[in-house]
Design a protein around this motif. Structure first.
Motif, PDB file in Angstrom:
ATOM      1  N   VAL A 159     -51.644 -59.642 -39.922  1.00  0.00           N
ATOM      2  CA  VAL A 159     -51.060 -59.624 -38.645  1.00  0.00           C
ATOM      3  C   VAL A 159     -50.797 -58.560 -37.908  1.00  0.00           C
ATOM      4  N   SER A 160     -51.696 -58.851 -36.860  1.00  0.00           N
ATOM      5  CA  SER A 160     -51.375 -57.520 -35.658  1.00  0.00           C
ATOM      6  C   SER A 160     -51.950 -55.997 -36.337  1.00  0.00           C
ATOM      7  N   GLY A 161     -53.022 -55.904 -37.347  1.00  0.00           N
ATOM      8  CA  GLY A 161     -53.264 -54.832 -37.936  1.00  0.00           C
ATOM      9  C   GLY A 161     -54.122 -53.835 -37.412  1.00  0.00           C
ATOM     10  N   MET A 162     -54.129 -52.538 -37.444  1.00  0.00           N
ATOM     11  CA  MET A 162     -55.206 -51.831 -36.975  1.00  0.00           C
ATOM     12  C   MET A 162     -56.341 -51.706 -38.117  1.00  0.00           C
ATOM     13  N   SER A 163     -57.438 -52.012 -37.805  1.00  0.00           N
ATOM     14  CA  SER A 163     -58.721 -51.650 -38.623  1.00  0.00           C
ATOM     15  C   SER A 163     -59.668 -50.521 -37.899  1.00  0.00           C
ATOM     16  N   ASP A 164     -59.630 -50.171 -36.738  1.00  0.00           N
ATOM     17  CA  ASP A 164     -60.311 -49.316 -36.125  1.00  0.00           C
ATOM     18  C   ASP A 164     -59.670 -48.582 -35.211  1.00  0.00           C
ATOM     19  N   ALA A 165     -59.353 -47.450 -35.450  1.00  0.00           N
ATOM     20  CA  ALA A 165     -58.308 -46.465 -34.655  1.00  0.00           C
ATOM     21  C   ALA A 165     -58.898 -46.496 -33.173  1.00  0.00           C
ATOM     22  N   ALA A 166     -60.176 -46.053 -33.332  1.00  0.00           N
ATOM     23  CA  ALA A 166     -60.855 -45.687 -32.056  1.00  0.00           C
ATOM     24  C   ALA A 166     -60.701 -46.829 -30.997  1.00  0.00           C
ATOM     25  N   PHE A 167     -60.869 -47.888 -31.597  1.00  0.00           N
ATOM     26  CA  PHE A 167     -61.004 -49.043 -30.688  1.00  0.00           C
ATOM     27  C   PHE A 167     -59.482 -49.303 -30.041  1.00  0.00           C
ATOM     28  N   SER A 168     -58.490 -49.198 -30.905  1.00  0.00           N
ATOM     29  CA  SER A 168     -57.016 -49.343 -30.338  1.00  0.00           C
ATOM     30  C   SER A 168     -56.710 -48.305 -29.458  1.00  0.00           C
ATOM     31  N   PHE A 169     -57.141 -46.926 -29.727  1.00  0.00           N
ATOM     32  CA  PHE A 169     -56.514 -45.861 -29.056  1.00  0.00           C
ATOM     33  C   PHE A 169     -57.269 -46.107 -27.416  1.00  0.00           C
ATOM     34  N   ALA A 170     -58.623 -46.705 -27.662  1.00  0.00           N
ATOM     35  CA  ALA A 170     -59.205 -47.076 -26.112  1.00  0.00           C
ATOM     36  C   ALA A 170     -58.351 -47.962 -25.460  1.00  0.00           C
ATOM     37  N   THR A 171     -57.886 -48.808 -26.150  1.00  0.00           N
ATOM     38  CA  THR A 171     -56.873 -49.844 -25.328  1.00  0.00           C
ATOM     39  C   THR A 171     -55.595 -49.101 -24.901  1.00  0.00           C
ATOM     40  N   TRP A 172     -55.108 -48.306 -25.688  1.00  0.00           N
ATOM     41  CA  TRP A 172     -53.985 -47.615 -25.072  1.00  0.00           C
ATOM     42  C   TRP A 172     -54.457 -47.041 -23.735  1.00  0.00           C
ATOM     43  N   LYS A 173     -55.534 -46.234 -23.874  1.00  0.00           N
ATOM     44  CA  LYS A 173     -55.868 -45.370 -22.613  1.00  0.00           C
ATOM     45  C   LYS A 173     -56.244 -46.324 -21.423  1.00  0.00           C
ATOM     46  N   GLN A 174     -56.906 -47.523 -21.673  1.00  0.00           N
ATOM     47  CA  GLN A 174     -57.160 -48.404 -20.717  1.00  0.00           C
ATOM     48  C   GLN A 174     -55.620 -49.099 -20.112  1.00  0.00           C
ATOM     49  N   GLU A 175     -54.726 -49.175 -20.924  1.00  0.00           N
ATOM     50  CA  GLU A 175     -53.416 -49.473 -20.382  1.00  0.00           C
ATOM     51  C   GLU A 175     -52.530 -48.569 -19.616  1.00  0.00           C
ATOM     52  N   LEU A 176     -52.785 -47.458 -20.199  1.00  0.00           N
ATOM     53  CA  LEU A 176     -52.134 -46.121 -19.452  1.00  0.00           C
ATOM     54  C   LEU A 176     -52.791 -46.057 -18.029  1.00  0.00           C
ATOM     55  N   GLU A 177     -54.072 -46.157 -17.955  1.00  0.00           N
ATOM     56  CA  GLU A 177     -54.669 -46.155 -16.709  1.00  0.00           C
ATOM     57  C   GLU A 177     -54.195 -47.004 -15.768  1.00  0.00           C
ATOM     58  N   ARG A 178     -53.795 -48.261 -16.183  1.00  0.00           N
ATOM     59  CA  ARG A 178     -53.449 -49.472 -15.414  1.00  0.00           C
ATOM     60  C   ARG A 178     -52.083 -49.337 -15.100  1.00  0.00           C
ATOM     61  N   GLN A 179     -51.197 -48.608 -15.937  1.00  0.00           N
ATOM     62  CA  GLN A 179     -49.781 -48.545 -15.597  1.00  0.00           C
ATOM     63  C   GLN A 179     -49.595 -47.131 -14.539  1.00  0.00           C
ATOM     64  N   HIS A 180     -50.462 -46.280 -15.058  1.00  0.00           N
ATOM     65  CA  HIS A 180     -50.225 -44.991 -14.327  1.00  0.00           C
ATOM     66  C   HIS A 180     -51.585 -44.258 -13.746  1.00  0.00           C
ATOM     67  N   PRO A 181     -52.173 -45.253 -12.870  1.00  0.00           N
ATOM     68  CA  PRO A 181     -53.453 -44.611 -12.350  1.00  0.00           C
ATOM     69  C   PRO A 181     -53.663 -42.978 -12.035  1.00  0.00           C
ATOM     70  N   GLY A 182     -54.753 -42.593 -12.412  1.00  0.00           N
ATOM     71  CA  GLY A 182     -55.054 -41.167 -12.268  1.00  0.00           C
ATOM     72  C   GLY A 182     -54.199 -40.070 -13.232  1.00  0.00           C
ATOM     73  N   ARG A 183     -53.434 -40.775 -13.996  1.00  0.00           N
ATOM     74  CA  ARG A 183     -52.273 -39.847 -14.783  1.00  0.00           C
ATOM     75  C   ARG A 183     -53.167 -39.110 -15.878  1.00  0.00           C
TER      76      ARG A 183
END
Length: 323
Positions: A159-183
């Protein structure tokens, strides 16, 4: 010295009574898989686990592994456990340094030692095979165990597990850019750091907890429910396990042995889980020999909370198929 026949008979009766009482005390002693709370020194650390639910002894028990890293088993047991315990023996483990388990004096934490803890626990419980159910990093641990000890695993609920850290961290980065553009461009102008490092730099001076909450919860109502259960438990994440794993292994983690997982696997992911990324879960399921993937359309990182009725039905159906 000579004894009369009556004295000999008396001694024999006394010995029989002592033996009977000893046998009674032994048979009445708590066993590792008896329902209730247990604390045992396992692999050098005092671990807490709780057994609940009734099922035939020959039926494989289900071990629940919490995430965090560093969380506890109370939350899942409180929110979903009672539903699953009907016809199923559940084992809720607090991993080393977590919840009600001991913090190792030498700060020994690693995926390897956590796997050894699980295998030592299986031996302590005296079960040949079991089902592993893991949430978040607990799911990661369950999958690694299934690859290490395939002969010991009947099935896995992932359930909701991490199997590929690079992919998950790319998702974090994308979401951070969405919430705080240019940060990120401001905090890491060279852009040479990893996605994980860029996100952590960008979060300095921001409300990091609020950011991670938004990654995990699509609806704040469920965050409030989760926080209420955490307050009720009286438990907290010390951060020891999390700090160690992220400093040593998790930032580069990738599951690399899908062919070793021979047991059936049920992969569950929430559509709005930005802490993991739904495509990552789909890719994992596609790589496993006997996996089924289920997307929860209304959930984030906690499908068992956000879509509890469906989760109960899906997991019970999967567990029944293993018998």
């Amino acid at each position: 010295m000579r004894f009369s026949r009556l004295e000999v008979l008396g001694w024999a009766l006394l010995c029989a009574l002592v033996a009977a009482c000893s046998h009674h005390a032994s048979s009445g002693a708590s066993q590792p898989l008896d329902t209730g709370e247990h604390q045992q020194v396992i692999n050098g650390v005092r671990l807490y686990y709780r057994v609940a639910g009734e099922a035939p002894r020959q039926q494989a028990p289900v071990l629940f592994l919490h995430g965090g890293p560093g969380y506890n088993s109370y939350s899942f047991a409180r929110l979903m456990g009672a539903r699953l315990e009907k016809g199923q023996r559940m084992v809720y483990l607090d991993q080393r340094g977590c919840g009600r388990s001991e913090r190792p004096w030498d700060n020994t934490y690693s995926l390897e030692v956590l796997l050894r803890d699980l295998e030592a626990l299986r031996q302590e419980l005296d079960v040949e095979r079991w089902v592993l159910m893991g949430h978040s990093t607990g799911a990661t641990l369950a999958l690694e165990y299934a690859a290490r000890y395939p002969e010991r695993v009947v099935g896995v609920v992932y359930v909701s597990g991490m199997s590929d850290a690079a992919f998950s961290f790319a998702t974090w980065k994308q979401e951070l850019e969405r919430q705080h553009p240019g940060r990120i461009a401001v905090t890491d102008p060279a852009g040479t750091s990893s996605d994980y490092a860029q996100v952590m730099k960008a979060l300095r001076g921001l409300d990091a907890q609020a950011f991670f909450n938004r990654l995990q919860f699509h609806d704040a109502v469920y965050l409030q429910q989760q926080e209420a259960v955490d307050l009720e438990s009286g438990l907290r994440n010390t951060g020891e396990l999390s700090r160690t794993l992220f400093a040593t292994e998790l930032t580069q983690y990738r599951f690399t042995q899908p062919e070793r997982v021979t047991a059936p696997v049920l992969v569950i992911g929430g559509r709005y889980d930005s802490s993991i990324g739904l495509p990552s879960l789909k890719a994992l399921a596609a790589s496993l020999p006997r996996a089924t993937f289920l997307e929860y359309e209304k959930s984030g990182h906690f499908p068992y909370l956000e879509e509890a009725d469906r989760f109960e039905k899906d997991v019970k159906g999967f567990l029944a198929s293993l018998r």
